[in-house]
Design an enzyme around this catalytic site. Structure first.
Site, mmCIF file in Angstrom:
data_model
loop_
_atom_site.group_PDB
_atom_site.id
_atom_site.type_symbol
_atom_site.label_atom_id
_atom_site.label_comp_id
_atom_site.label_asym_id
_atom_site.label_seq_id
_atom_site.Cartn_x
_atom_site.Cartn_y
_atom_site.Cartn_z
ATOM 1 C CB VAL A 1 3.235 -0.890 15.470
ATOM 2 C CG1 VAL A 1 4.559 -0.492 14.508
ATOM 3 C CG2 VAL A 1 2.051 -0.918 14.825
ATOM 4 C CE LYS B 1 -4.995 5.434 11.063
ATOM 5 N NZ LYS B 1 -3.466 5.362 11.084
ATOM 6 N N GLY C 1 0.863 -1.316 0.072
ATOM 7 C CA GLY C 1 0.046 -0.042 0.044
ATOM 8 C C GLY C 1 0.822 1.116 -0.123
ATOM 9 C CB ILE C 2 0.242 4.590 1.605
ATOM 10 C CG1 ILE C 2 -1.084 4.789 1.118
ATOM 11 C CG2 ILE C 2 0.917 5.905 1.808
ATOM 12 C CD1 ILE C 2 -1.965 5.572 2.313
ATOM 13 N N PRO D 1 -4.163 10.839 5.090
ATOM 14 C CG PRO D 1 -3.049 8.897 4.750
ATOM 15 C CD PRO D 1 -3.583 9.781 5.996
ATOM 16 N N GLY D 2 -6.715 10.816 2.489
ATOM 17 C CA GLY D 2 -8.104 10.633 2.088
ATOM 18 C C GLY D 2 -7.938 8.991 1.700
ATOM 19 C CE1 TYR E 1 -7.412 3.114 9.687
ATOM 20 C CE2 TYR E 1 -8.761 4.855 8.893
ATOM 21 C CZ TYR E 1 -7.652 4.371 8.888
ATOM 22 O OH TYR E 1 -6.711 5.013 8.085
#
Length: 243
Positions: free
Chosen positions: A59, A151, A17-18, A175-176, A147
């Site tokens: 993490v 955030k 992903g990102i 991010p969007g 989620y």
């Protein structure tokens, strides 16, 4: 950072992903990279592809972060740490599995806390720590939980860390919608969705700049920021219409 090509960067959540796209972007400009994620196989494959060091850790498990930071500390200070690891499980609050919800809190919020507490010592004076929130944390929206709640907490945590750590360059990434395996779980249309490569370009450019928050795409983020500023009687009336 006089010579960006000589940067030492630790990217967490880099196996797909990102995170993977960000790693490739920094590799192209010659940075020395340490890549971390839970998935050893995909992580090692990416590290081999771009000439980076793979260091698996979770993490959500503080002990693995302590081990990773101790290992990285032996090779000298870092210029940047970019933390992008997260779990995602969309759905209405009443429908969510409570054990999965707890896991999201552990990884998304507590994982960010572990990085925020342990990672700054790895940075050189003035070095940069970027933590990943989300536009989902701006305001409560249908099917965003839990989620979105984690955030929102990460955004608050990062703001606090920015005020506390004047010796480090603390940044927030918001991010969007980005087309990744994570967002493939969504059963609704994603407005202004972009590719991981586009997200990586925005992140790299933003972190090179001076602003606290890197948010994208702006056609989505600015609309949500405006919604957040409205009185509840207006904003909640609008969010009720979202299905």
């Amino acid at each position: 950072m006089s010579d960006l090509s000589q940067e030492r960067i630790w990217i967490i959540g880099a196996s797909s992903g990102i995170g993977a796209a960000v790693a490739k972007a920094y590799a192209k400009r010659g940075a020395s990279l340490i890549l971390s994620a839970r998935s050893q196989g995909p992580l090692q494959a990416l590290a081999d592809e771009i000439g980076a060091t793979a260091l698996a850790c979770d993490v959500g498990e503080r002990a693995t972060i302590e081990e990773a930071t101790a290992q990285i500390a032996q090779s000298g200070p870092l210029d940047r740490i970019i933390h992008l690891a997260a779990l995602y499980d969309p759905g209405a609050i009443a429908e969510l599995d409570h054990e999965k919800a707890a896991q999201l809190v552990q990884v998304n919020l507590m994982g960010t806390f572990h990085i925020a507490q342990l990672a700054p010592s790895l940075l050189r004076e003035g070095g940069q720590l970027a933590l990943c929130g989300s536009v989902a944390g701006y305001i409560g929206l249908p099917k965003g939980q839990i989620y979105s709640a984690t955030k929102a907490a990460v955004i608050n945590l990062t703001e606090s860390l920015r005020a506390e750590r004047k010796d480090r360059d603390i940044r927030l990434i918001s991010p969007g919608f980005v087309s990744t395996p994570m967002t493939a779980k969504n059963d609704f249309d994603m407005p202004a969705v972009i590719t991981p490569d586009a997200a990586a370009t925005a992140i790299v450019r933003g972190l090179d700049g001076s602003g606290f928050e890197v948010h994208f795409p702006r056609r989505l983020t600015l609309a949500l920021k405006l919604l957040r500023l409205l009185p509840y009687r207006i904003s909640l009336a609008l969010t009720k219409r979202i299905v």
